[in-house]
Design a protein around this motif. Sequence first.
Motif, PDB file in Angstrom:
ATOM      1  N   MET A 273      -7.917  -0.051  -3.560  1.00  6.48           N
ATOM      2  CA  MET A 273      -7.873   1.347  -3.117  1.00  6.48           C
ATOM      3  C   MET A 273      -8.599   1.486  -1.796  1.00  6.48           C
ATOM      4  O   MET A 273      -9.606   0.811  -1.556  1.00  6.48           O
ATOM      5  N   ARG A 274      -8.088   2.365  -0.972  1.00  8.02           N
ATOM      6  CA  ARG A 274      -8.693   2.606   0.331  1.00  8.02           C
ATOM      7  C   ARG A 274     -10.065   3.242   0.141  1.00  8.02           C
ATOM      8  O   ARG A 274     -10.207   4.225  -0.611  1.00  8.02           O
TER       9      ARG A 274
ATOM     10  N   TRP B 217       0.835  -1.197   0.000  1.00  9.84           N
ATOM     11  CA  TRP B 217       0.000   0.000   0.000  1.00  9.84           C
ATOM     12  C   TRP B 217       0.871   1.249   0.000  1.00  9.84           C
ATOM     13  O   TRP B 217       1.881   1.313   0.708  1.00  9.84           O
ATOM     14  N   HIS B 218       0.486   2.218  -0.813  1.00 10.35           N
ATOM     15  CA  HIS B 218       1.240   3.477  -0.851  1.00 10.35           C
ATOM     16  C   HIS B 218       0.377   4.567  -1.479  1.00 10.35           C
ATOM     17  O   HIS B 218      -0.687   4.298  -2.039  1.00 10.35           O
ATOM     18  N   THR B 219       0.872   5.788  -1.389  1.00 14.09           N
ATOM     19  CA  THR B 219       0.129   6.959  -1.884  1.00 14.09           C
ATOM     20  C   THR B 219       1.080   7.865  -2.650  1.00 14.09           C
ATOM     21  O   THR B 219       2.246   8.004  -2.295  1.00 14.09           O
ATOM     22  N   HIS B 220       0.581   8.454  -3.738  1.00  9.53           N
ATOM     23  CA  HIS B 220       1.299   9.543  -4.409  1.00  9.53           C
ATOM     24  C   HIS B 220       0.475  10.814  -4.186  1.00  9.53           C
ATOM     25  O   HIS B 220      -0.599  10.976  -4.766  1.00  9.53           O
TER      26      HIS B 220
ATOM     27  N   GLU C  50      -4.750   6.177  -1.437  1.00 12.29           N
ATOM     28  CA  GLU C  50      -3.863   5.075  -1.065  1.00 12.29           C
ATOM     29  C   GLU C  50      -4.272   3.826  -1.845  1.00 12.29           C
ATOM     30  O   GLU C  50      -5.458   3.500  -1.947  1.00 12.29           O
ATOM     31  N   HIS C  51      -3.301   3.148  -2.426  1.00 14.66           N
ATOM     32  CA  HIS C  51      -3.622   2.007  -3.283  1.00 14.66           C
ATOM     33  C   HIS C  51      -2.532   0.940  -3.185  1.00 14.66           C
ATOM     34  O   HIS C  51      -1.417   1.203  -2.734  1.00 14.66           O
ATOM     35  N   ALA C  52      -2.898  -0.260  -3.661  1.00 12.09           N
ATOM     36  CA  ALA C  52      -1.974  -1.390  -3.623  1.00 12.09           C
ATOM     37  C   ALA C  52      -2.273  -2.306  -4.801  1.00 12.09           C
ATOM     38  O   ALA C  52      -3.317  -2.953  -4.836  1.00 12.09           O
TER      39      ALA C  52
ATOM     40  N   GLY D 199       5.812   5.105  -3.471  1.00 12.08           N
ATOM     41  CA  GLY D 199       5.046   6.223  -2.957  1.00 12.08           C
ATOM     42  C   GLY D 199       5.843   7.133  -2.049  1.00 12.08           C
ATOM     43  O   GLY D 199       7.073   7.186  -2.094  1.00 12.08           O
ATOM     44  N   ASP D 200       5.076   7.839  -1.208  1.00 16.62           N
ATOM     45  CA  ASP D 200       5.653   8.942  -0.437  1.00 16.62           C
ATOM     46  C   ASP D 200       6.249   8.505   0.901  1.00 16.62           C
ATOM     47  O   ASP D 200       6.794   9.315   1.633  1.00 16.62           O
TER      48      ASP D 200
END
Lengths: 124, 124
Positions: free
Chosen positions: A66-67, A45-48, A87-89, A110-111
């Motif tokens: 996706m969250r 899981w991560h976010t841009h 947030e997605h994976a 991601g961030d």
Amino acid sequence: MAAPDKVVNLAAKLALIEDHWSPRIAGQLNDLHVKIAKGQGDFPWHTHADTDEFFLVIRGALTVRMRDRADAVIGPGEFFVVPRGVEHAPLAAEECEFLMLEPVGTVNTGDGERGALTAEDEWI
Amino acid sequence: MAAPDKVVNLAAKLALIEDHWSPRIAGQLNDLHVKIAKGQGDFPWHTHADTDEFFLVIRGALTVRMRDRADAVIGPGEFFVVPRGVEHAPLAAEECEFLMLEPVGTVNTGDGERGALTAEDEWI
């Protein structure tokens, strides 16, 4: 490296890739890298926060979890844009091949903290 | 219209298009429109001074003639980026289908006068 001024065959470039979740840069337009990758299994899981992320599936199927919203299941010849800040994976039960578009300098994980799956910029 | 938050099937969208050289907007990431089109015959010479132009061919073949350099012949599963400022003219002997990426507001016939082949922004 500057963008190569030539026609890029996706299948030929993808055939050079043996690992999963490690995008290679295959082209550039403006400030975006055109990346290709193979995926299989789970990606964290991560976010841009500052960019949308474009996925076009070439072979197989890629699921983007996706969250707080339904999964996007992307088949061959289909694309999906993950909105910035969501947030997605990614997940692929079987090996898939896809093209991504991301601004130059985007980190694939991601961030958050960099980890074993964080890819370095590499042209193919 | 905002970018649709859904998976887009290129073949299904392309099946809705009956005309040539009239790109429809099928998605958006950041400031770029994802456009799809069918092409057949000659498209006029034009230039985009401020943006590269990405072409990914889905079906058939698209030739991009360019001033002072060799033609790019793009087959299915292949992409090519026309560098900004390079005068170019697409050509397709037989009907082809392709995906393009261009900044929002890019005029398909380039920086010159608008004409019969100038497309309006239209989502599909």
